[in-house]
Write a protein that holds these residues in place. Structure first.
Motif, PDB file in Angstrom:
ATOM      1  N   VAL A 102       0.072  98.381  27.309  1.00 51.59           N
ATOM      2  CA  VAL A 102       1.317  97.442  26.710  1.00 51.59           C
ATOM      3  C   VAL A 102       1.204  96.721  25.029  1.00 51.59           C
ATOM      4  O   VAL A 102       1.327  95.419  24.620  1.00 51.59           O
ATOM      5  N   GLU A 103      -0.409  97.971  24.616  1.00 55.79           N
ATOM      6  CA  GLU A 103      -0.570  97.803  22.990  1.00 55.79           C
ATOM      7  C   GLU A 103       0.231  97.888  22.298  1.00 55.79           C
ATOM      8  O   GLU A 103       0.803  96.866  21.156  1.00 55.79           O
ATOM      9  N   ASP A 106       6.584  91.708  20.912  1.00 55.50           N
ATOM     10  CA  ASP A 106       7.336  90.931  22.087  1.00 55.50           C
ATOM     11  C   ASP A 106       6.049  90.593  23.099  1.00 55.50           C
ATOM     12  O   ASP A 106       7.034  90.698  24.251  1.00 55.50           O
ATOM     13  N   PRO A 107       5.286  90.308  23.444  1.00 51.85           N
ATOM     14  CA  PRO A 107       5.169  90.159  25.121  1.00 51.85           C
ATOM     15  C   PRO A 107       5.567  89.529  25.953  1.00 51.85           C
ATOM     16  O   PRO A 107       6.137  89.717  27.381  1.00 51.85           O
ATOM     17  N   ASN A 166       7.788  90.620  29.481  1.00 55.51           N
ATOM     18  CA  ASN A 166       7.548  90.159  30.711  1.00 55.51           C
ATOM     19  C   ASN A 166       8.673  89.596  31.103  1.00 55.51           C
ATOM     20  O   ASN A 166       9.053  89.099  32.002  1.00 55.51           O
ATOM     21  N   LYS A 167       9.390  88.489  30.440  1.00 52.66           N
ATOM     22  CA  LYS A 167      10.564  88.013  30.911  1.00 52.66           C
ATOM     23  C   LYS A 167      11.510  88.663  31.043  1.00 52.66           C
ATOM     24  O   LYS A 167      11.777  88.560  32.101  1.00 52.66           O
ATOM     25  N   ALA A 168      12.043  89.747  30.597  1.00 50.54           N
ATOM     26  CA  ALA A 168      13.031  90.590  30.526  1.00 50.54           C
ATOM     27  C   ALA A 168      12.345  91.871  32.190  1.00 50.54           C
ATOM     28  O   ALA A 168      13.485  91.498  32.686  1.00 50.54           O
ATOM     29  N   LEU A 169      11.325  91.824  31.780  1.00 50.24           N
ATOM     30  CA  LEU A 169      10.980  92.351  33.361  1.00 50.24           C
ATOM     31  C   LEU A 169      10.845  91.634  34.547  1.00 50.24           C
ATOM     32  O   LEU A 169      11.228  92.856  35.267  1.00 50.24           O
TER      33      LEU A 169
END
Length: 139
Positions: free
Chosen positions: A106-107, A111-112, A116-119
């Motif tokens: 995830v480098e 915007d992690p 993550n929210k979208a995932l």
């Protein structure tokens, strides 16, 4: 064989032009009347900028030696590039559908938190679409 693997990995990354990020190289030597050969493939996604492609391939070359030392057939996938080698080159003529160990990177996610929210939202939608409860998902 380790020297051949090191040689071909160095060669394939060095010879992959930054504009395309694609190269196939080989290294070989004769040993006791047998020719030993290692073939490698380096490839970047077409939409990856040249500088990012080069950096990704260099990182892949470094990591594949560390993660998979002394293996005669291995591959490493990152978001931007892919590096593979083996001692026959047969992989060049067929689609690769095999995998053994999955590592994720995830480098390059800018915007992690949003990612993550979208995932998680996508995973929830998949569970509903597949009519799975949370205990069954991921079996």
């Amino acid at each position: 064989m380790t020297k051949l693997i090191d040689e071909v990995i160095t060669k394939v990354v060095k010879n992959a032009p930054p504009q395309t990020g694609f190269n196939v190289s080989n290294a070989e030597k004769e040993e006791e009347e047998t020719v030993l050969e290692v073939v490698a493939l380096a490839q970047c996604r077409a939409d990856v900028p040249s500088q990012e492609c080069t950096a990704c391939l260099q990182k892949a070359a470094k990591e594949i030696k560390k993660i998979c030392p002394n293996r005669v057939d291995d591959r490493i996938w990152y978001e931007y590039c892919h590096l593979r080698y083996d001692n026959s080159g047969d992989f060049l003529s067929f689609q690769d559908t095999d995998f053994r160990v999955v590592h994720y990177n995830v480098e390059y996610v800018s915007d992690p938190i949003t990612f993550n929210k979208a995932l998680n939202e996508l995973t929830d939608q998949m569970k509903v679409a597949l009519k799975l409860d949370s205990k069954e998902f991921g079996k």
